[in-house]
Scaffold this motif. Structure first.
Motif, PDB file in Angstrom:
ATOM      1  N   UNK A  18      12.481  -1.759 -16.630  1.00 31.02           N
ATOM      2  CA  UNK A  18      12.574  -1.924 -15.175  1.00 31.02           C
ATOM      3  C   UNK A  18      12.309  -0.550 -14.563  1.00 31.02           C
ATOM      4  N   UNK A  19      11.220  -0.479 -13.821  1.00 32.01           N
ATOM      5  CA  UNK A  19      10.832   0.817 -13.261  1.00 32.01           C
ATOM      6  C   UNK A  19      11.160   0.878 -11.770  1.00 32.01           C
ATOM      7  N   UNK A  20      11.392   2.094 -11.304  1.00 31.08           N
ATOM      8  CA  UNK A  20      11.692   2.317  -9.885  1.00 31.08           C
ATOM      9  C   UNK A  20      10.387   2.726  -9.215  1.00 31.08           C
ATOM     10  N   UNK A  21       9.981   1.998  -8.198  1.00 30.72           N
ATOM     11  CA  UNK A  21       8.750   2.349  -7.495  1.00 30.72           C
ATOM     12  C   UNK A  21       9.019   3.554  -6.598  1.00 30.72           C
ATOM     13  N   UNK A  22       7.976   4.322  -6.318  1.00 29.01           N
ATOM     14  CA  UNK A  22       8.146   5.452  -5.396  1.00 29.01           C
ATOM     15  C   UNK A  22       7.246   5.230  -4.181  1.00 29.01           C
ATOM     16  N   UNK A  23       7.641   5.825  -3.058  1.00 27.96           N
ATOM     17  CA  UNK A  23       6.839   5.668  -1.838  1.00 27.96           C
ATOM     18  C   UNK A  23       5.645   6.603  -1.863  1.00 27.96           C
ATOM     19  N   UNK A  24       4.495   6.087  -1.450  1.00 31.38           N
ATOM     20  CA  UNK A  24       3.297   6.926  -1.288  1.00 31.38           C
ATOM     21  C   UNK A  24       2.772   6.700   0.141  1.00 31.38           C
ATOM     22  N   UNK A  25       2.135   7.726   0.723  1.00 31.08           N
ATOM     23  CA  UNK A  25       1.607   7.520   2.074  1.00 31.08           C
ATOM     24  C   UNK A  25       0.431   6.540   2.073  1.00 31.08           C
ATOM     25  N   UNK A  26       0.172   5.922   3.228  1.00 36.76           N
ATOM     26  CA  UNK A  26      -0.975   4.993   3.289  1.00 36.76           C
ATOM     27  C   UNK A  26      -2.287   5.715   3.070  1.00 36.76           C
ATOM     28  N   UNK A  27      -2.315   6.997   3.476  1.00 31.76           N
ATOM     29  CA  UNK A  27      -3.538   7.795   3.271  1.00 31.76           C
ATOM     30  C   UNK A  27      -3.196   9.009   2.416  1.00 31.76           C
ATOM     31  N   UNK A  28      -3.906   9.146   1.312  1.00 32.99           N
ATOM     32  CA  UNK A  28      -3.773  10.352   0.487  1.00 32.99           C
ATOM     33  C   UNK A  28      -5.151  11.031   0.474  1.00 32.99           C
ATOM     34  N   UNK A  29      -5.191  12.280  -0.028  1.00 33.84           N
ATOM     35  CA  UNK A  29      -6.469  13.004  -0.054  1.00 33.84           C
ATOM     36  C   UNK A  29      -6.719  13.523  -1.464  1.00 33.84           C
ATOM     37  N   UNK A  30      -7.975  13.451  -1.888  1.00 31.79           N
ATOM     38  CA  UNK A  30      -8.338  13.987  -3.208  1.00 31.79           C
ATOM     39  C   UNK A  30      -9.485  14.975  -3.037  1.00 31.79           C
ATOM     40  N   UNK A  31      -9.604  15.873  -3.996  1.00 29.88           N
ATOM     41  CA  UNK A  31     -10.837  16.681  -4.072  1.00 29.88           C
ATOM     42  C   UNK A  31     -11.124  17.037  -5.522  1.00 29.88           C
ATOM     43  N   UNK A  57       0.827  -1.216   0.000  1.00 32.29           N
ATOM     44  CA  UNK A  57       0.000   0.000   0.000  1.00 32.29           C
ATOM     45  C   UNK A  57       0.853   1.253   0.000  1.00 32.29           C
ATOM     46  N   UNK A  58       2.146   1.096   0.162  1.00 28.61           N
ATOM     47  CA  UNK A  58       2.968   2.306   0.314  1.00 28.61           C
ATOM     48  C   UNK A  58       3.919   2.534  -0.861  1.00 28.61           C
ATOM     49  N   UNK A  59       3.598   1.888  -1.973  1.00 26.85           N
ATOM     50  CA  UNK A  59       4.374   2.158  -3.182  1.00 26.85           C
ATOM     51  C   UNK A  59       3.439   2.497  -4.337  1.00 26.85           C
ATOM     52  N   UNK A  60       3.947   3.315  -5.243  1.00 27.36           N
ATOM     53  CA  UNK A  60       3.197   3.648  -6.455  1.00 27.36           C
ATOM     54  C   UNK A  60       4.201   3.854  -7.576  1.00 27.36           C
ATOM     55  N   UNK A  61       3.706   4.382  -8.693  1.00 31.85           N
ATOM     56  CA  UNK A  61       4.601   4.698  -9.815  1.00 31.85           C
ATOM     57  C   UNK A  61       4.085   5.958 -10.492  1.00 31.85           C
ATOM     58  N   UNK A  62       4.960   6.930 -10.761  1.00 31.41           N
ATOM     59  CA  UNK A  62       4.504   8.167 -11.388  1.00 31.41           C
ATOM     60  C   UNK A  62       4.274   7.982 -12.885  1.00 31.41           C
ATOM     61  N   UNK A  63       3.035   7.939 -13.280  1.00 33.36           N
ATOM     62  CA  UNK A  63       2.682   7.792 -14.704  1.00 33.36           C
ATOM     63  C   UNK A  63       1.277   8.350 -14.890  1.00 33.36           C
TER      64      UNK A  63
END
Ligand code: FDA
Length: 505
Positions: free
Chosen positions: A217-230, A139-145
Motif C-alpha cells: 500500500x503506497x502513499x501518493x504524493x501531490x504534484x503540481x498540474x504543471x511541471x517543467x523539464x529540461x 493529475x495532481x498525484x504521483x509516486x516517488x519511484x
C-alpha cells in the motif's frame, strides 16, 4: 519424478480454483524458455550456459505463492523470486544451486484510492503501470519511484526506489504504509500481523531475504498540474568541467522542487573523443520560476527559457524515459523493453565535492577507457531530513550525490563480458579516493555481486557483513536480527541474502 511429486505437492497446498499446474512451467513445456526470458533485462544471463530454474511458477493467486514456499521447503529447494526482472546481476532468476523461480508477472493489479491518497499495488506491476493508473485518476498525484517504467514494483520497492521526486518526497520506501507478504512458513501477513520490525526490513533491506511480498500500500504524493523539464548538454569544450564542478555545490542544496541529474558520457566530436555532460531536470513548478531559480543559484549552466518545457507530471515521466513529446501515455503499459543490452552496473556515494583537477583526471580516465558512463544523482532535500535508521536504506544526510557506473554493450560472448567488466572495474578503482569510505557505500537496487556473495547454501555473518555494510551501513545488524527472528532456518536465501545467526556456520 521430481516434477510429478512437486506438482502433486503444489496442487495439494494450493486452495484456489485456478489449478497451479496451469501456471507452472517445466523445461519440457514449449513455453518454459519464453516465460523465463521474457523478464530478463540483462542479456548476459540469456546465454544457453546460464543456469536455469528447475521450473517456474507464475502465481495468479496468493495461494499459489504459499504452495510454492511450502513445497520448496519440503523438497529442500531454493527459491528465486522475480517481479520485473531488472536485477542488474540477475539474482532473481539465476543461481548455481538447484532452484525454482516464482515469477509474479501475473499478479500486477494497481488499485488507486484518490480520496485516501493511496494505492494498493501488486508486486508484479511495473512502475509505468503504477504511474499510468495514478494519472488516469488524477493529475495532481504521483509516486516517488524510478525513472524507468519497466522496472518491477517487487524488487524496486523492497530495495529502496529512487527517482526524480526524491529530493522533494524521499524514496519509494519512505512512502509505503502497508504490505502483504508470505513468510517462510506460508503465513500471509499484513503490516499489523508481520509487526514493525519485519515491515521495516522489507522497505529497503531487499524483500527476498524475508518472504515473497505480494502487494504494497503506497502513499501518493501531490504534484503540481504543471511541471517543467529540461535536457541541456555541454561538452568539455563548452565548459562542462566548470559546470559539473559548480553542480556539485548546488545540486543537493537548491530548492527541493528541483532535481538535476548529470550523465557523463565519452563521445566523439569532430574526430576527437571528449566528455559530454547531459543535465536532465524535473522541476515541480513552472518554467518562469525555474529560470529565475537557475539564474540565481546555478548560472553556470546558462539555462534559457527556450530549453524548458512545461507539461503534466505524467508527461514528464515519458520525457525522462526519452519518449518524444506527444507520445501517448499508453506506452507506460508496455511491459517489455525492446532495447535490451548486455550490461553491468556499480554505484558509489560522494560526500565531498570533487576538485576540478580531479574531475579532469576522471574525464581523462573515461576517455582512455571509452566505455563506462557515469550518472550523478543529487541528494539533499527530503533525503537529508529522514533518519538513516528509519528504513534499511542508510544513505541520507551527508551525501551530495550518488554515482551510477554503467557499461552496456551489444557484442555476444564471454570475451565481451570480461572486457566490459574489466573497464567498469577500472573506473570504479580509479574513483576510490573521491567517494565514501569505511565503508565504501553502494545502493542495493544497483545490485553488484563484485561486493561479495554468500557461500552456496549458507550465509555467514562475517562474509555477508562485507557487502551488507556497504548497502546498509549500521542497519545491517538490525536486518540480521529481523532475519534471525522471522526466518531462523534461512529458507529465503540467495547470493546476497541477509544471514540468520541461527543458520550460519
Ligand atoms: P527483480 O524481479 O529482478 O528483483 C530484484 C530483487 O528483488 C531480487 O533479489 C528479487 O528476488 C527481489 N524480489 C523481486 N520481487 C520480489 C517480491 N515480490 N518479494 C520479495 N523479493 C522480491 N532503480 C532505482 O532506484 N531508480 C531507477 O530509476 C532505476 N532505473 C532502472 C532502470 C533499468 C533499465 C534497470 C534494469 C534497473 C533500474 N533500477 C532503478 C534498479 C531497480 O530498482 C532494481 O533492479 C530493482 O530491484 C528491480 O526490481 P524488479 O522487480 O524489476 O527486479
Amino acid at each position: 519424478p521430481i516434477q510429478e511429486t512437486f506438482l502433486q505437492c503444489l496442487s495439494t497446498h494450493s486452495l484456489t480454483s485456478t489449478p497451479i499446474s496451469e501456471v507452472t512451467y517445466f523445461p519440457n513445456n514449449p513455453n518454459y524458455l519464453s516465460v523465463l526470458n521474457s523478464y530478463i533485462r540483462n542479456l548476459v544471463f540469456t546465454s544457453p550456459t546460464t543456469p536455469k530454474p528447475l521450473f517456474i511458477v507464475t502465481p495468479t493467486h496468493v495461494s499459489h505463492i504459499r504452495a510454492s514456499i511450502i513445497c520448496s521447503k519440503i523438497h529442500g529447494l531454493e527459491v528465486r523470486i522475480r517481479s520485473g526482472g531488472h536485477d542488474y546481476d540477475g539474482l532473481s532468476y539465476v543461481s548455481t544451486v538447484p532452484f525454482i523461480m516464482v515469477d509474479l508477472f501475473n499478479m500486477r493489479s494497481v488499485s488507486v484510492d484518490i480520496e485516501d491518497e493511496s494505492a494498493w499495488v501488486e508486486s508484479g506491476a511495473t512502475l509505468g503501470e503504477v504511474y499510468y493508473r495514478i494519472a488516469e485518476k488524477s493529475k495532481i498525484y504521483g509516486y516517488p519511484a524510478g525513472v524507468c517504467p519497466t522496472v518491477g514494483v517487487g524488487g524496486h520497492l523492497s530495495g529502496g526506489g529512487y527517482g526524480n521526486l526524491m529530493r522533494k518526497h524521499g524514496l519509494s520506501v519512505d512512502n509505503i504504509v502497508d504490505a502483504v507478504l508470505v513468510d517462510a512458513n506460508g503465513n500471509v501477513l499484513d503490516r499489523e500481523a508481520m509487526g514493525e520490525d519485519l515491515f521495516w526490513a522489507i522497505r529497503g533491506g531487499g524483500g527476498a531475504s524475508f518472504g515473497i511480498i505480494v502487494s504494497w500500500k503506497i502513499k501518493l504524493v501531490r504534484v503540481p498540474e504543471v511541471v517543467t523539464v529540461f535536457r541541456v548538454e555541454r561538452t568539455l569544450e563548452e565548459g562542462a568541467s566548470d559546470i559539473v564542478y559548480q553542480w556539485q555545490h548546488v545540486a543537493d542544496k537548491i530548492d527541493e522542487d528541483l532535481f538535476i541529474r548529470v550523465v557523463l558520457n565519452p563521445v566523439t566530436r569532430k574526430g576527437q573523443v571528449t566528455i559530454k555532460a547531459k543535465f536532465n531536470a524535473l522541476f515541480l513548478g513552472n518554467a518562469q520560476r525555474l529560470v529565475s531559480l537557475m539564474d540565481e543559484q546555478f548560472p553556470g549552466l546558462g539555462l534559457l527559457s527556450t530549453d524548458c518545457k512545461e507539461m503534466s507530471w505524467i508527461e514528464s515521466v515519458l520525457f525522462w524515459s526519452n519518449y518524444q513529446i506527444g507520445t501517448s501515455t499508453d506506452v507506460l503499459l508496455e511491459r517489455h523493453s525492446t532495447k535490451e543490452k548486455y550490461l553491468k552496473r556499480k554505484s558509489d556515494y560522494v560526500q565531498e565535492p570533487i576538485s576540478k583537477t580531479d574531475l579532469e583526471g576522471i574525464w581523462k580516465k573515461m576517455i582512455q577507457l571509452r566505455k563506462p558512463v557515469l550518472t550523478f544523482n543529487p541528494y539533499g532535500g527530503k533525503m537529508s531530513e529522514i533518519s538513516e535508521l528509519d528504513t534499511p536504506f542508510p544513505h541520507r544526510a551527508g551525501n551530495i550525490y550518488k554515482i551510477q557506473y554503467a557499461a552496456s554493450w551489444k557484442e555476444e560472448g564471454a570475451e565481451a563480458v570480461d572486457h566490459n567488466l574489466d573497464l567498469i572495474r577500472k573506473l570504479y578503482d580509479y574513483m576510490t579516493p573521491f567517494v565514501s569510505k569505511s565503508p565504501r557505500c553502494s545502493y542495493l537496487n544497483y545490485r553488484d555481486i563484485d561486493l561479495g556473495i554468500n557461500e552456496i547454501g549458507n550465509a555467514s555473518y562475517e562474509q555477508a557483513s562485507g557487502w551488507g555494510t556497504k548497502y546498509f551501513k549500521g542497519n545491517f545488524d538490525r536486518l540480521v536480527q529481523v532475519k534471525t527472528t522471522v526466518d531462523p532456518g534461512n529458507f529465503f536465501r540467495y547470493e546476497q541474502s541477509i544471514p540468520s545467526l541461527e543458520a550460519s556456520s
